[in-house]
Design an enzyme around this catalytic site. Structure first.
Site, mmCIF file in Angstrom:
data_model
loop_
_atom_site.group_PDB
_atom_site.id
_atom_site.type_symbol
_atom_site.label_atom_id
_atom_site.label_comp_id
_atom_site.label_asym_id
_atom_site.label_seq_id
_atom_site.Cartn_x
_atom_site.Cartn_y
_atom_site.Cartn_z
ATOM 1 C CD GLU A 1 -3.215 0.613 10.870
ATOM 2 O OE1 GLU A 1 -3.170 -0.350 10.068
ATOM 3 O OE2 GLU A 1 -3.384 1.792 10.510
ATOM 4 N NE ARG B 1 3.289 4.966 15.700
ATOM 5 C CZ ARG B 1 2.513 4.682 14.659
ATOM 6 N NH1 ARG B 1 2.942 3.826 13.734
ATOM 7 N NH2 ARG B 1 1.332 5.246 14.521
ATOM 8 C CG ASN C 1 2.246 3.655 10.001
ATOM 9 O OD1 ASN C 1 1.647 3.484 11.073
ATOM 10 N ND2 ASN C 1 1.642 4.106 8.927
ATOM 11 C CG ASP D 1 2.740 16.104 16.368
ATOM 12 O OD1 ASP D 1 1.637 16.171 15.775
ATOM 13 O OD2 ASP D 1 3.166 17.009 17.112
ATOM 14 C CG ASN E 1 -0.847 3.616 6.075
ATOM 15 O OD1 ASN E 1 -0.891 2.476 6.538
ATOM 16 N ND2 ASN E 1 -1.144 4.699 6.783
ATOM 17 C CG ASP F 1 -4.875 3.711 7.322
ATOM 18 O OD1 ASP F 1 -3.814 3.079 7.444
ATOM 19 O OD2 ASP F 1 -5.347 4.411 8.236
#
Length: 300
Positions: free
Chosen positions: A20, A107, A109, A127, A158, A210
């Protein structure tokens, strides 16, 4: 709609579990990216093929640089200033700020700087099967202040990007139940997005939206995760180009190279069914050029 383009797998880049946040650092002629679960920041000098990596104390999902070369990164527990020591495999990380997470197992991203040098990043529940809308988008300004949530209710934040003049902000939610890209009017003085509106609904196309990049024409490139595609949308939200890449899960793209005419693409290696291309980094020549990545305007 498919567009022919040169697509090259960069073999010396290796393979990531979850590649990423590619960032081209023009002063070094080097590409940086992260491998999230491996807790690694990776650097590849394109000319020499020299690859370096540093291990962090937590998972790392996104990064930007300040003007002195220190990394500003989104990790599990907050935003950190990261020093990448020459010749060392471990990085030193100092926490700068942390939000109050609204759910367990979260977290940071996707993240990057706006045109004025403020760092933006969003949070998510790791999750993804929970489809929890506990994620939010935050702004970290040049004074070192972390905002309250600017946009909330996100499942998998994203797709952050800004138009060349900085007056439009883009944001996506890549969860399979969302698959949506939004555009906002953006106040460049205050760093405030408003007038949120639908930009593209990827339920009408293959894949999930994404990570993304903006080209010099102001068009928005998104990685169509699960579809092995790069999709280019005009500022009006019209799909006008589609490029196939060998990895089924392209994750984020960034312009770089001489003249910023190469689109570097990271990818994810799916568990149990990966090919040699999955998890690789690709160099795509899309026929258009991009813009330098803004640096963080504060002092780390």
């Amino acid at each position: 709609m498919s567009t022919k383009a040169s697509v090259e797998r960069i073999d010396v880049a290796g393979r990531a579990q979850v590649g990423e946040s590619p960032v081209w650092r023009a002063s070094e002629q080097a590409l940086y990216w992260v491998d999230i679960p491996a807790r690694r920041i990776v650097r590849l000098h394109i000319g020499s093929g020299l690859r370096s990596e540093w291990v962090l104390p937590e998972q790392v999902a996104c990064l930007a640089f300040d003007r002195g070369g220190t990394v500003l990164a989104g990790l599990e527990t907050g935003l950190f200033a990261v020093t990448l020591a020459s010749g060392a495999s471990d990085a030193t990380a100092r926490r700068l700020a942390a939000p109050t997470f609204s759910a367990p197992g979260m977290r940071f991203n996707d993240g990057r700087c706006d045109r004025q040098g403020r760092f933006w990043s969003g949070t998510m529940v790791q999750d993804m099967s929970l489809a929890s809308p506990a994620g939010a988008l935050f702004r970290f300004d040049a004074q070192g202040t972390l905002s309250a949530p600017i946009v909330d209710g996100l499942i998998t934040q994203n797709g952050l990007a800004w138009s060349p003049d900085g007056t439009t902000m883009y944001l996506s939610d890549s969860h399979s139940t969302r698959r949506t890209i939004w555009a906002f009017d953006f106040d460049t003085e205050t760093g405030t997005p408003h007038n949120r509106r639908l930009f593209a609904d990827l339920h009408h196309y293959a894949g999930r939206p994404d990570g993304a990049a903006i080209d010099a024409d102001g068009c928005y490139w998104t990685c169509a995760n699960d579809a092995g595609r790069l999709l280019r949308f005009t500022p009006q939200g019209k799909l006008d180009r589609e490029i196939a890449v060998p990895a089924v899960k392209p994750s984020m793209c960034a312009f770089g190279g001489n003249g910023f005419d190469t689109l570097f693409v990271t990818s994810i290696r799916p568990a149990g069914s990966a090919s040699d291309d999955d998890g690789a980094v690709f160099a795509v020549r899309p026929g258009v050029s991009g813009l330098p990545e803004p640096e963080y305007a504060g002092r780390l």
